[in-house]
Design an enzyme around this catalytic site. Structure first.
Site, mmCIF file in Angstrom:
data_model
loop_
_atom_site.group_PDB
_atom_site.id
_atom_site.type_symbol
_atom_site.label_atom_id
_atom_site.label_comp_id
_atom_site.label_asym_id
_atom_site.label_seq_id
_atom_site.Cartn_x
_atom_site.Cartn_y
_atom_site.Cartn_z
ATOM 1 C CG HIS A 182 36.381 86.143 -8.742
ATOM 2 N ND1 HIS A 182 36.895 86.072 -10.017
ATOM 3 C CD2 HIS A 182 35.471 85.145 -8.650
ATOM 4 C CE1 HIS A 182 36.313 85.073 -10.660
ATOM 5 N NE2 HIS A 182 35.449 84.489 -9.848
ATOM 6 C CG ASP A 234 34.350 92.182 -8.603
ATOM 7 O OD1 ASP A 234 33.173 92.095 -9.009
ATOM 8 O OD2 ASP A 234 35.088 91.189 -8.439
ATOM 9 C CD GLN A 282 29.413 86.719 -5.988
ATOM 10 O OE1 GLN A 282 28.273 86.521 -5.555
ATOM 11 N NE2 GLN A 282 29.988 85.887 -6.831
ATOM 12 C CE LYS A 326 29.276 86.181 -10.611
ATOM 13 N NZ LYS A 326 29.515 84.745 -10.593
ATOM 14 C CB CYS A 349 37.693 82.236 -9.177
ATOM 15 S SG CYS A 349 37.071 81.131 -10.426
#
Lengths: 158, 412
Positions: free
Chosen positions: B123, B200, B203, B226, B366
């Site tokens: 991303h 990261d 997600q 999220k 993104c």
């Protein structure tokens, strides 16, 4: 079925323009060129303009995009040929007002076939798709016309 | 008492509405998750009963607010199995967390000629901060490739990570390709070469059990929104010795130890990073969201999403003209499914689906370098969460078939 509402946006003439866009390609000789991006979807639109006697004599566009942006670009090229930069600025302002649901009284006369895109006002997420080509031509011929109008592209504030 | 998965949907009032005259099917969970009543009520309770600034007052409300604010650090630490709550830094979200690692750790540890290794599936928030760091320091930014099926290519990782590599930064789960990356193996490679491993988790944290120690990560970032917390709160976890070594980036109230006319000393981590009044309500909402997810169980959430993918992925692939990006094997796919339909532009597809009440994302997600790598301008993306059910997945498939019909024949 709910998809029937799509007819307000994807009118047959819109689909036809998107499928068989007018003035798609590039010019041998252009006085102005503008490449513009829609950052929300990554679409790129390139517009080239040739002027003769202070009026648009030839125009071409290239790039990829959705049905709305491609149809709008095709219609825009049809409508601006023979117009002066000042007239084009007025058309772009009119188009910009129309797509946010405030069409001026004479919008159909000023925009010709492109007035059919007024349905986009009911699809706010797609306004930027419709205005991309108009923004490009405005910026391309803008220098001919002096400074940009402050009221232009009001949808950018939405 | 354990509830059936189907019973949790009632905790989300927003899902009980019609959009464009059709019952809402929310499939944009990779962008943000909906909030259960428990989270919204926690915010309301905090503002109606306990609102005060933290760490300052000696009065009762300030004490209550501070206690709740700090208690969430321990909840977060437990949630990702961090060794200590003092390694949990509150941020605005994943983006800010990754920017801080780049701007603070990166700026003090990366020099000209060093390498920063990321992947093509990052991303922008795990790409642009490293690109900026590389430009500022003269470091080289390198990319790990992925295989034809959209999985991270470990051979490529072995080639890209070298003794010059200072930082490896990788997403745990792709927001486009729907794959989980082998963080543990890549972290082992990074550490063999003396580099640190930045992960990261935006997600992955909402959908699978995360254990930062088992992953052997050095930094781990994720967003609250999220995983059903409010927007504007996120977490940076870092190993304590790395956080201790990092200069703060925002100076002001709360983060100081002693201020004199010409010099200032700072608090220890994590507080030295938290300048100014923090998003206290956001932190409390994050705590409520973690409680909510933990009560269901991350393993049950993952299993539920797996069941939906087992239906949805083959059903999408069966529609003529659908191209799915990422693995086609449901066992390798998360609840994030990116696809295109015929030659239709994703925005046209998403508008049509919206008319059917189905909310999906369309665009470059993104991840412009990834789109370039896939040779597409954009994709449609449907993403699932624990409140989605088989009917939602069936509605998407049905709406896509109607969309195809509309654009191919101009009829509905």
């Amino acid at each position: 079925m709910a998809l029937s509402k799509l007819d307000n946006l994807y009118r047959q003439v819109v689909l036809d323009h998107a499928m068989h866009p007018h003035h798609h390609g590039s010019l041998k000789r252009a006085d102005h060129q503008m490449e513009i991006r829609n950052p929300t979807c990554g679409d790129v639109l390139n517009v080239e303009v040739a002027l003769k006697d202070g009026k648009v004599s030839e125009i071409a566009f290239s790039g990829s995009g959705c049905t709305i942006s491609q149809a709008s670009a095709s219609m825009m090229t049809d409508e601006v040929i023979g117009k002066t930069p000042a007239q084009i600025s007025q058309m772009v302002e009119t188009f910009s007002e129309m797509v946010i649901g405030n069409p001026p009284a004479d919008y159909e006369k000023l925009l010709g076939d492109a007035a059919i895109l007024e349905g986009v006002a009911k699809f706010p997420a797609r306004i930027k798709c419709a205005t991309l080509a108009w923004k490009a031509v405005y910026q391309a011929v803008g220098n001919e016309n002096g400074e940009a109008s402050a009221g232009i592209m009001r949808h950018e504030q939405l | 008492m354990v509830k059936e998965m189907s019973n949790y949907r009632a905790d989300f009032p927003i899902l009980q509405q019609k959009v464009n005259d059709e019952p809402l099917v929310y499939l944009d969970n990779a962008a943000t998750a909906q909030k259960p009543k428990a989270v919204v009520e926690a915010l309301e309770y905090y503002y109606y009963h306990d609102n005060a600034n933290v760490h300052r007052g000696v009065h009762t409300l300030a004490e209550r607010a501070t206690e709740q604010f700090e208690a969430v650090r321990q909840k977060v630490a437990n949630f990702i199995n961090a060794p200590s709550s003092q390694e949990i830094v509150y941020t605005k979200g994943t983006t800010e967390a990754l920017n801080w690692v780049a701007a603070s750790y990166g700026a003090t540890h990366v020099k000209a000629g060093d390498e920063i290794v990321i992947s093509y599936m990052e991303h922008h928030s795990n790409l642009v901060p490293w690109q900026q760091l590389a430009q500022k320091t003269g470091a080289v930014l390198k990319y790990i490739d992925f295989t034809a099926t959209g999985e991270l290519d470990l051979n490529s990782a072995e080639q890209q990570i070298t003794d010059k590599t200072a930082i490896v930064a990788l997403t745990q789960a792709s927001n486009v390709l729907g794959v989980i990356n082998p963080i543990k193996q890549v972290a082992a490679l990074a550490h063999q070469h003396g580099a640190i491993m930045v992960v990261d988790g935006a997600q992955s944290t909402p959908h699978i059990k995360v254990d930062v120690q088992a992953l052997d990560a050095d930094f781990y970032a994720f967003s609250g929104h999220k995983l059903m917390a409010p927007t504007g709160i996120g977490i940076l976890w870092g190993k304590s010795e790395l956080l201790a070594d990092m200069p703060p980036l925002e100076f002001g109230g709360e983060m100081i130890d002693w201020v004199q006319l010409q010099k200032t000393t700072f608090k220890a981590a994590p507080w030295k990073f938290e300048g100014g009044t923090q998003n206290i309500a956001g932190v409390i909402g994050l705590g409520a969201a973690i409680d909510y997810l933990s009560a269901i169980g991350m393993d049950r959430i993952a299993a539920h999403e797996r069941q939906l993918v087992d239906y949805l992925l083959p059903a999408l692939l069966e529609i003529p003209g659908v191209t799915v990006y990422g693995p086609h094997d449901p066992a390798k796919h998360t609840g994030v499914i990116s696809f295109n339909l015929d030659n239709l532009h994703p925005h046209d597809v998403a508008t049509a689906l919206d008319m059917e009440g189905v909310a999906v994302r369309a665009g470059h997600h993104c991840a412009q370098p990834l789109m370039e790598h896939l040779k597409v301008a954009a994709t449609v993306r449907a993403s699932l969460y624990l409140y989605n059910n088989l009917e939602d997945a069936q509605r998407l498939v049905k709406a896509l078939k109607a969309t195809k019909e509309f654009f191919n024949h101009g009829t509905v």
